[in-house]
Design an enzyme around this catalytic site. Structure first.
Site, mmCIF file in Angstrom:
data_model
loop_
_atom_site.group_PDB
_atom_site.id
_atom_site.type_symbol
_atom_site.label_atom_id
_atom_site.label_comp_id
_atom_site.label_asym_id
_atom_site.label_seq_id
_atom_site.Cartn_x
_atom_site.Cartn_y
_atom_site.Cartn_z
ATOM 1 N N ASP A 155 -3.577 8.340 7.524
ATOM 2 C CA ASP A 155 -4.422 7.476 8.358
ATOM 3 C C ASP A 155 -3.504 6.777 9.363
ATOM 4 O O ASP A 155 -2.356 7.178 9.543
ATOM 5 C CB ASP A 155 -5.265 6.508 7.501
ATOM 6 C CG ASP A 155 -4.437 5.495 6.718
ATOM 7 O OD1 ASP A 155 -3.233 5.344 7.003
ATOM 8 O OD2 ASP A 155 -5.009 4.831 5.820
ATOM 9 N N SER A 205 0.801 -1.230 0.000
ATOM 10 C CA SER A 205 0.000 0.000 0.000
ATOM 11 C C SER A 205 0.830 1.273 0.000
ATOM 12 O O SER A 205 0.323 2.334 -0.343
ATOM 13 C CB SER A 205 -0.943 0.029 1.202
ATOM 14 O OG SER A 205 -0.207 0.007 2.404
ATOM 15 N N HIS A 236 -0.570 5.086 7.038
ATOM 16 C CA HIS A 236 0.017 5.617 5.805
ATOM 17 C C HIS A 236 0.344 7.105 5.893
ATOM 18 O O HIS A 236 -0.408 7.858 6.508
ATOM 19 C CB HIS A 236 -0.955 5.387 4.635
ATOM 20 C CG HIS A 236 -1.325 3.951 4.449
ATOM 21 N ND1 HIS A 236 -2.513 3.424 4.911
ATOM 22 C CD2 HIS A 236 -0.643 2.924 3.893
ATOM 23 C CE1 HIS A 236 -2.547 2.121 4.623
ATOM 24 N NE2 HIS A 236 -1.431 1.788 4.021
#
Ligand SMILES: *[C@@H]1O[C@H](CO)[C@@H](O)[C@H](O)[C@H]1NC(C)=O
Length: 351
Positions: A326, A35, A329
């Protein structure tokens, strides 16, 4: 206090200048990983590890939630732009792009994945071997569209950005039982991952890749999610996880030296941003941030993916005042700093 921040801004100006005068040595940016670098592949597979809904992407021009795990662009996008290529590296599974787009940049990454097949199984995402299958498929399409000669040149001269590994520890080894039963110490598991990393790198070398940037682990004990559960430590960074990250990064560094010796013409770069991220977290204000402890989204302590609720009244107004977007991340601003640092310290030689 502002000196460092201004220095960074100055450096970004230089990067923009460099990108304009780029002679085009690198025809494409090709991305593998998780991610930290997924630009939306998970939108097209059945998984809950998604981010293609608000408030993700809220700082894109139209607030487009493209599937990037941030409020805006990620480090690979900034690197691509600095190399005079696309401002966003398109996801390979996105049907709105075709091989003419991918010829200058393509992303095979999948949020939630790792070096270990078992890591990808946790959230049903694309395992690394499958990313390589997509890459082979991409090579075929390049050859069909541009001919063998041109395709080979793109494959050989492109810059490959590889960013993966955090999930193997945080989403797998420390949260699932299977690997912990099999590998009694984390050092044994690290060694297992290093073998997988070596196999992967040798495979893409055999497929023609030469210029590769391998990004190791961030100080993963400082991710807001890990700090949130560090109650005994008064929500400071979890030193133990940071130590594991340092230990693993050192092993990756040895692997990089070994492969550069073994494989003729290989230009593998050990490009981790551990030190920079730790510095940002320790002294956020020096980089223009106001908060490094929690993410912008929701309470910032645990939310990511579907828990990042568009209606949450807690989500911050200006995400780029936060180191993290978040609980897992970085914000777009952090990604921009990381990209500048990686170019300056590790991959600028490919410009
Ligand atoms: C991961 O899965 C693929 C596909 O099933 C397999 O070819 C590969 O050997 C597996 N890797 C490991 C280390 O088990």
């Amino acid at each position: 206090m502002m000196k460092m921040y201004i220095l960074w801004l100055f450096f970004i100006q230089i990067l923009l200048h460099v990108s304009i005068s780029n002679s085009g040595k690198v025809p494409a940016i090709i991305v593998f990983g998780d991610s930290s670098v997924d630009s939306g592949n998970n939108n097209f597979i059945p998984t809950l590890a998604r981010s293609n809904f608000p408030p993700y992407g809220k700082d894109f021009p139209n607030g487009d939630a493209t599937g990037i795990f941030s409020n805006g662009r990620i480090a690979t996008d900034f690197i691509s732009e600095a190399f005079g290529l696309k401002p966003i590296v398109p996801a390979y599974l996105d049907p709105t792009y075709d091989i003419s787009d991918f010829a200058t940049g393509v992303c095979f990454a999948s949020a939630g994945t790792g070096f270990d097949n078992a890591t990808a199984n946790v959230a049903d995402v694309i395992p690394l071997w499958k990313e390589v299958e997509f890459y082979k498929d991409y090579q075929k399409k390049l050859k069909a569209s541009f001919g063998d000669e041109k395709a080979k040149e793109i494959i050989r001269e492109s810059l490959y950005l590889v960013s993966i590994g955090t999930n193997d520890f945080l989403e797998n080894y420390y949260t699932q039982l299977e690997r912990r039963m099999e590998y009694k110490t984390v050092q044994e598991y690290e060694d297992f991952l290093i073998v997988l990393a070596e196999n992967f790198l040798r495979e893409i070398y055999d497929l023609g890749a030469r210029k590769i940037s391998l990004t190791g682990l961030p100080p993963m004990g400082c991710l807001p999610l890990e700090r949130a559960i560090n109650i005994m430590g008064l929500h400071s960074c979890v030193d133990y996880y940071n130590d594991v990250a340092l230990e693993f990064n050192a092993k990756l560094g040895c692997l990089v030296s070994k492969l550069n010796k073994d494989l003729h013409g290989f230009q593998l770069v050990d490009a981790n941003a551990y030190d920079l991220i730790l510095q940002i977290v320790a002294q956020p204000s020096q980089f223009g941030f106001e908060d490094a402890r929690v993410g912008c989204c929701g309470t910032g302590r645990f939310e990511m993916g579907f828990f990042c609720d568009p209606k949450s009244p807690f989500t911050c107004k200006d995400a780029n005042k936060y180191v993290f977007w978040d609980a897992f991340h970085p914000s777009e601003r952090t990604s921009q700093l990381v990209a500048s640092y990686l170019i300056q310290k590790h991959i600028g030689k490919f410009l």
